[in-house]
Design an enzyme around this catalytic site. Structure first.
Site, PDB file in Angstrom:
ATOM      1  N   ARG A 157       1.221  -0.909   0.443  1.00  0.00           N
ATOM      2  CA  ARG A 157      -0.043  -0.069   0.174  1.00  0.00           C
ATOM      3  C   ARG A 157       0.953   1.048   0.323  1.00  0.00           C
ATOM      4  NH1 ARG A 157      -5.429   1.375   0.503  1.00  0.00           N
ATOM      5  NH2 ARG A 157      -5.323   3.545  -0.254  1.00  0.00           N
ATOM      6  N   SER A 193       1.445  -5.261  12.164  1.00  0.00           N
ATOM      7  CA  SER A 193       1.473  -5.964  13.547  1.00  0.00           C
ATOM      8  C   SER A 193       2.072  -5.467  13.879  1.00  0.00           C
ATOM      9  CB  SER A 193       2.237  -7.346  13.224  1.00  0.00           C
ATOM     10  OG  SER A 193       1.811  -8.394  12.148  1.00  0.00           O
TER      11      SER A 193
END
Lengths: 159, 159, 159, 159, 159, 159
Positions: free
Chosen positions: B92, B130
């Site tokens: 992204r 994460s």
């Protein structure tokens, strides 16, 4: 399940960078539609029939899964009509990625059933764009190895 | 021809960004191996068996094409062993793209038969990594909607 | 002390991305001038009076701090004339940031009393530019949710 | 309405780049909280009380709107507690922007009432980070003009 | 061995950013050819003879190693003809770097004997492009300090 | 006038990407100092004497202009001591450019007499970093063609 992808472009002219991405797409999908966008507003080097003929001569003998088609209008509408699962786009530089990102998101919004797949171009072809090819050729520079031989031949005939 | 792809990662923890990319991969391939990289040097939040169990509980009911596996060593060697056609990676931000590009080129050199497919993550999950999840959670921030509910539950048990 | 900011643009057409940035600006400043740049050289979709009317109808009921104005010439001169403290610009992609950076530095040199404030656009609107809106609309694609309803209505009347 | 902004950081040490952004923030907001993040895990060059003292000596005489505070935990929680309207962050390079973007989006999700304002650092200070300052100083290079004089004095005392 | 470099451009108009790069090039090479690209298709602000005269007046008294020349066609052909070792290009922003990278690789392919040398522009001039200069000047903004004084004088005569 | 450049690095290990940049530097400068930075804090794969020996064996027969040296402390101080005109750095990806830019500006500030010259690495080596080489090698992947043969031999002896 047969997977069908589309590789859209204007291919004016077809470069070895395009051929590299098409070869990669053929490893991933059962059928790859090379879809020539008919853009009435532009003044291209080659006419649409000339470009279709070049695509046919270069791609058909080498890639049995490739179909060459032309389309007008919205890419995602054509994807719906042709029951395509994936749009293939080649990227390498950040400029490419910058250009593709809003297109991916807009196309996803317009048709969430089609996923865009970004494939990384080979190093050898990473700086080869159709417009740079035309610029170098018009200034008398060699484009050997950057486009298929047939394209060089046809460009010479245009001069 | 059945097409098999691999989606490698450490999944510590699994995020909704990962799940989004897995869902997109399942639209494109007949089988998607979610491959947990066993990295002995790191000190993870969840152990390998804990992460495998979370992957199983979250992914198996929703995605019949997904297989959950663990691997050690070079990803491309595991691809050869498991007869995989494609490596799936989610991108992204430019940071993502910057990180993936040398990996794509190195993996292609190590094993030219496996193509890396970059899929663009959904806008909703574009900033969720994460490590950011763990940082926010440890400071007491809400991660609702950024990871599967099961992951929140297990993270709370770890505290 | 009352703080007055300016949000300059051509707004051809106004998008929900613009509205999102205006809403954020209204949280930060006592008054936000939405300043339509009158650019005689361009051939816009909507005339200046049409764009002013759309801005008025969409923004005035929702944002009491907003004033709609038009300007010609150098933005920083207009800032001086209107006693503005800050220029608001929306950014999201790297392309946006690349475009804004030299403008910020040039404007700061031309008028050190006005500070440019970069606000990050919402994820939902991050890929929506006025030119992409026009391109999709002209090819028959849906732009619902990307621009205010009034803009869609007026674009249909132009067809 | 009084507008209160926060400028968070570790300030180890305070650089002229920080001071430049604080000066710009003071043009835009009625009150600017310079908020030192207390991060127990790191081994800083200066202790928290030493850094607070430097901030006080350098900033208080020059910027009457500045308040110096310390905080622990999530920035957006501290913003809520202190009724802050805006988070100020300085950007210049693409690396800065890349780093800030996911933070802006995560903070917006955690607390939609606080808007992040990105201000562009002055050219003179665009490459000055606290870590580069420490590296150059430790190798014997001059950092004159890159940090306030008081910081140089205190760094020399630490040697 | 005498080292000869070329600094190509359209210099319409010459900016202080150009002069900064030329000064840096003169520290590195025995001779620097400032090579004005004659591009018949463009409609410039200054004619080729006017630009050559400005280059001569500004550069010749200050840089004894500089030679001012004009060229048409492919840069690398001109390099071969003039026995040039290096092409000098100034970079600063990512946009600059993005633009230069494919040119460097294409030129290397066309003529492997000429190496492109990227020099980083000074901070003061990092946002100054010829087109931005013209835009600001035409809107009545001050360009003092961004271009040589002679350029301002000549631009005023053109108005 | 003899031009002397420096190419600094840790060369742990020397890669073909380094050799490519050294070859390009030798086309531009009369003498190129390959300067191994002695960094006591790091735990390298090869000791300093081992790396010097590899540099000598690989570079000396091929590049008569190269001198191999070691240095500690600030690069620009070593440049002053060795009367160096230019620092050579290889760039390719945006990550490289991002990393080099603040170094160039800081070094220029510390020593304005030394100019940094950015050379673009060959496509074949664009993704090859010393750390990726070590990672791939340690996982059992082939690094043939990415480093000089002598380096492979010495890495095998270390296992």
């Amino acid at each position: 399940m047969a997977r069908r992808a589309i590789y859209p472009g204007t291919f004016d002219p077809l470069t070895n960078g395009h051929v590299d991405i098409i070869a990669r797409g053929c490893q991933l999908f059962d059928e790859v539609i090379v879809a020539l966008l008919v853009n009435p507003g532009k003044s291209p080097m080659f006419t649409v029939p000339e470009r279709v003929e070049i695509l046919n001569q270069v791609l058909t003998p080498r890639f049995p899964q490739v179909r060459i088609e032309t389309f007008e209008g919205l890419l995602v509408d054509y994807c719906r009509q042709r029951e395509v699962n994936a749009i293939i786009r080649g990227v390498r530089s950040f400029k490419d990625y910058e250009y593709e990102l809003p297109m991916v998101l807009m196309n996803r919004r317009l048709n969430p059933d089609v996923e865009t797949v970004l494939l990384v171009a080979s190093e050898d072809n990473s700086y080869v764009s159709s417009s740079l090819i035309k610029e170098v050729f018009n200034l008398g520079g060699s484009i050997d190895g950057l486009v298929p031989d047939l394209v060089i031949e046809r460009m010479r005939q245009k001069q």
